[in-house]
Design a protein around this motif. Structure first.
Motif, short mmCIF file in Angstrom:
data_model
loop_
_atom_site.label_atom_id
_atom_site.label_comp_id
_atom_site.label_asym_id
_atom_site.label_seq_id
_atom_site.Cartn_x
_atom_site.Cartn_y
_atom_site.Cartn_z
N ALA A 189 0.83 -1.20 0.00
CA ALA A 189 0.00 0.00 0.00
C ALA A 189 0.86 1.25 0.00
N ARG A 190 1.95 1.23 0.77
CA ARG A 190 2.86 2.38 0.80
C ARG A 190 3.49 2.62 -0.58
N ILE A 191 3.94 1.57 -1.21
CA ILE A 191 4.59 1.70 -2.51
C ILE A 191 3.60 2.19 -3.55
N ALA A 192 2.40 1.59 -3.57
CA ALA A 192 1.39 1.98 -4.55
C ALA A 192 0.95 3.43 -4.34
N THR A 193 0.82 3.84 -3.08
CA THR A 193 0.40 5.21 -2.79
C THR A 193 1.47 6.21 -3.21
N ALA A 194 2.73 5.89 -2.94
CA ALA A 194 3.81 6.78 -3.35
C ALA A 194 3.86 6.93 -4.87
N THR A 195 3.65 5.83 -5.57
CA THR A 195 3.62 5.89 -7.04
C THR A 195 2.46 6.74 -7.52
N PHE A 196 1.31 6.59 -6.86
CA PHE A 196 0.13 7.38 -7.20
C PHE A 196 0.39 8.87 -6.98
N PHE A 197 1.02 9.19 -5.85
CA PHE A 197 1.37 10.58 -5.57
C PHE A 197 2.25 11.16 -6.69
N ASP A 198 3.27 10.40 -7.07
CA ASP A 198 4.18 10.88 -8.11
C ASP A 198 3.44 11.12 -9.42
N ARG A 199 2.54 10.22 -9.75
CA ARG A 199 1.81 10.35 -11.01
C ARG A 199 0.87 11.55 -10.98
N CYS A 200 0.28 11.82 -9.82
CA CYS A 200 -0.64 12.96 -9.70
C CYS A 200 0.09 14.30 -9.70
N GLY A 201 1.28 14.32 -9.15
CA GLY A 201 2.03 15.56 -9.07
C GLY A 201 1.32 16.60 -8.21
N ASP A 202 1.38 17.85 -8.65
CA ASP A 202 0.79 18.94 -7.88
C ASP A 202 -0.73 18.96 -7.94
N SER A 203 -1.33 18.12 -8.77
CA SER A 203 -2.79 18.13 -8.89
C SER A 203 -3.47 17.49 -7.68
N LEU A 204 -2.73 16.73 -6.87
CA LEU A 204 -3.30 16.10 -5.68
C LEU A 204 -3.12 17.05 -4.50
N PRO A 205 -4.21 17.55 -3.90
CA PRO A 205 -4.10 18.51 -2.80
C PRO A 205 -3.28 17.98 -1.64
N ASP A 206 -2.56 18.86 -0.97
CA ASP A 206 -1.71 18.45 0.15
C ASP A 206 -2.51 17.79 1.27
N ARG A 207 -3.72 18.27 1.52
CA ARG A 207 -4.49 17.69 2.64
C ARG A 207 -4.89 16.24 2.34
N TRP A 208 -5.10 15.90 1.06
CA TRP A 208 -5.40 14.51 0.72
C TRP A 208 -4.15 13.65 0.89
N ARG A 209 -3.00 14.19 0.49
CA ARG A 209 -1.75 13.46 0.70
C ARG A 209 -1.55 13.19 2.19
N ALA A 210 -1.81 14.20 3.01
CA ALA A 210 -1.62 14.04 4.45
C ALA A 210 -2.58 13.00 5.02
N THR A 211 -3.82 12.95 4.51
CA THR A 211 -4.77 11.93 4.97
C THR A 211 -4.27 10.54 4.62
N TYR A 212 -3.82 10.36 3.41
CA TYR A 212 -3.28 9.04 3.02
C TYR A 212 -2.10 8.65 3.90
N GLU A 213 -1.24 9.58 4.22
CA GLU A 213 -0.07 9.27 5.06
C GLU A 213 -0.52 8.82 6.45
N ARG A 214 -1.52 9.52 7.03
CA ARG A 214 -2.01 9.11 8.35
C ARG A 214 -2.67 7.74 8.29
N VAL A 215 -3.40 7.48 7.22
CA VAL A 215 -4.04 6.16 7.07
C VAL A 215 -3.00 5.06 6.94
N LEU A 216 -1.96 5.30 6.16
CA LEU A 216 -0.91 4.30 5.99
C LEU A 216 -0.24 3.98 7.32
#
Length: 379
Positions: A189-216
């Motif tokens: 899940a960590r690897i897949a999420t990191a890859t997803f983040f990279d693919r989204c780039g700046d289009s993924l809001p920071d607060r969503w990234r932070a939520t995923y990090e807390r969930v992980l």
């Protein structure tokens, strides 16, 4: 059921079908005189045929006149669905469905699976006269009847109640992940999420990234609910509305087709299709897959009544010791573990373009349901 794998409707001869229907317990006398195939219709990884069947004089009057043949082969796949998934569907129809009293799937008269290739087939009753698709939760598939969403959760309640805390779960019906496998799941899940983040780039809001990090970070503790040994069941695993057929007014007054001894009477209520992803876990898995990805306005209007209807259905079918609060928490937990990660796995497994609208939809559900408070719980 015969296990030789059918690869084309051309192989469905009157002799083969006679033997198959006799083995399935639905042709007690007479023989198949002829078979006409319509199709195929190609889906994600299957060819679908509809079969019209005629019989010799003296055949059982209620023998099925219309059948549905699903042929699945790895060569048909346009994605990365492992061949083991077809084995799971075969196992469902040959082992799990016959053991249930709950009528939640189309009756099967034959099935086959080939270990070395992953090729498989299913021979099912054609229920198109009594059931049809419905892709919007607010639609009413039955004249004067319940909404599609209500029919769907009632079917899930029947199915889940049939396997609730069964001693067979994890023994001869599916298996639970080991602690080592759960560690591997968290890392994946960590690897897949990191890859997803990279693919989204700046289009993924920071607060969503932070939520995923807390969930992980919380995943190891959250997975503890699944290993609690209580209030567990068998789930479909892909319970979106497109995998249901809903009852509609019968178009003919003729007698219903016969079905195997383990299925009493004509199918009623919503029926589930495509059983490649069944597994034992918490029932909230199917509820989250069904509900949490709807548009927020639809989810807000239907979510609470549907959860109540599902819980009432469990109790009506014999489940005890499972409170409404338990049901709500399992749903919220599944929104975290299932719904939030669906856009990520779609990108990882099938290479889909990141769907930020889907992320926004499930993040809205996460926030409005107060799922954050679940992160600190260790079951």
């Amino acid at each position: 059921m015969p296990q030789d794998v059918i690869r084309s409707a051309d192989e469905v001869t009157p002799e083969w079908l006679t033997a198959t229907l006799r083995a399935g317990g639905v042709l007690t006398r007479g023989e198949v005189a002829g078979v006409e195939a319509e199709g195929p219709e190609s889906t994600f990884a299957s060819d679908i045929y509809r079969l019209a069947v005629t019989y010799t004089a003296g055949a059982f009057a209620r023998a099925p006149r219309h059948l549905f043949l699903k042929i699945s082969m790895p060569s048909l796949q346009h994605g990365a669905l492992p061949r083991e998934q077809w084995r799971r569907e075969y196992d469902f129809y040959t082992g799990i469905a016959p053991a249930m009293n709950a009528h939640v799937t189309i009756p099967a008269f034959g099935a086959g699976y080939e270990e070395n290739t992953g090729a498989s087939y299913l021979l099912l009753l054609d229920v198109s006269d009594t059931h049809g698709p419905c892709l919007a939760p607010e639609e009413a598939p039955v004249d004067g009847g319940p909404l599609a969403a209500e029919s769907a959760v009632e079917a899930l309640a029947r199915f889940h109640a049939a396997w609730w805390d069964s001693p067979r779960l994890g023994v001869d019906i599916g298996r639970y992940p080991s602690p080592q496998e759960r560690i591997h799941d968290v890392e994946n899940a960590r690897i897949a999420t990191a890859t997803f983040f990279d693919r989204c780039g700046d289009s993924l809001p920071d607060r969503w990234r932070a939520t995923y990090e807390r969930v992980l970070d919380a995943l190891p503790g959250l997975y503890g609910r699944h290993s609690s040994g209580r209030n567990l069941t068998l789930v479909h695993g892909d319970a979106h509305l497109g995998n249901f057929l809903f009852p509609r007014r019968q178009r003919s007054a003729g007698p219903p087709a016969s079905r195997p001894a383990h299925v009493a009477g004509p199918p009623s209520g919503a029926l589930l299709l495509d059983w490649q992803f069944w597994h034992p876990t918490i029932g909230g898995t199917d509820l989250a897959f069904l509900i949490a990805r709807w548009e927020p306005e639809t989810r807000r209007a239907l979510e609470a009544p549907l959860l109540h209807r599902y819980h009432d259905g469990l109790l009506a079918h014999g489940v005890t010791g499972y409170t409404r609060s338990d049901c709500y928490d399992d749903y919220r937990l599944s929104v975290i573990l299932v719904s939030l990660f669906i856009p990520i796995w779609q990108r990882t497994l099938w290479g889909w373009k990141p769907d930020l609208r889907a992320v926004e939809t499930v993040m809205t559900a996460y926030e409005e349901l107060g799922c954050e408070e679940m992160l600190g719980r260790v079951q």
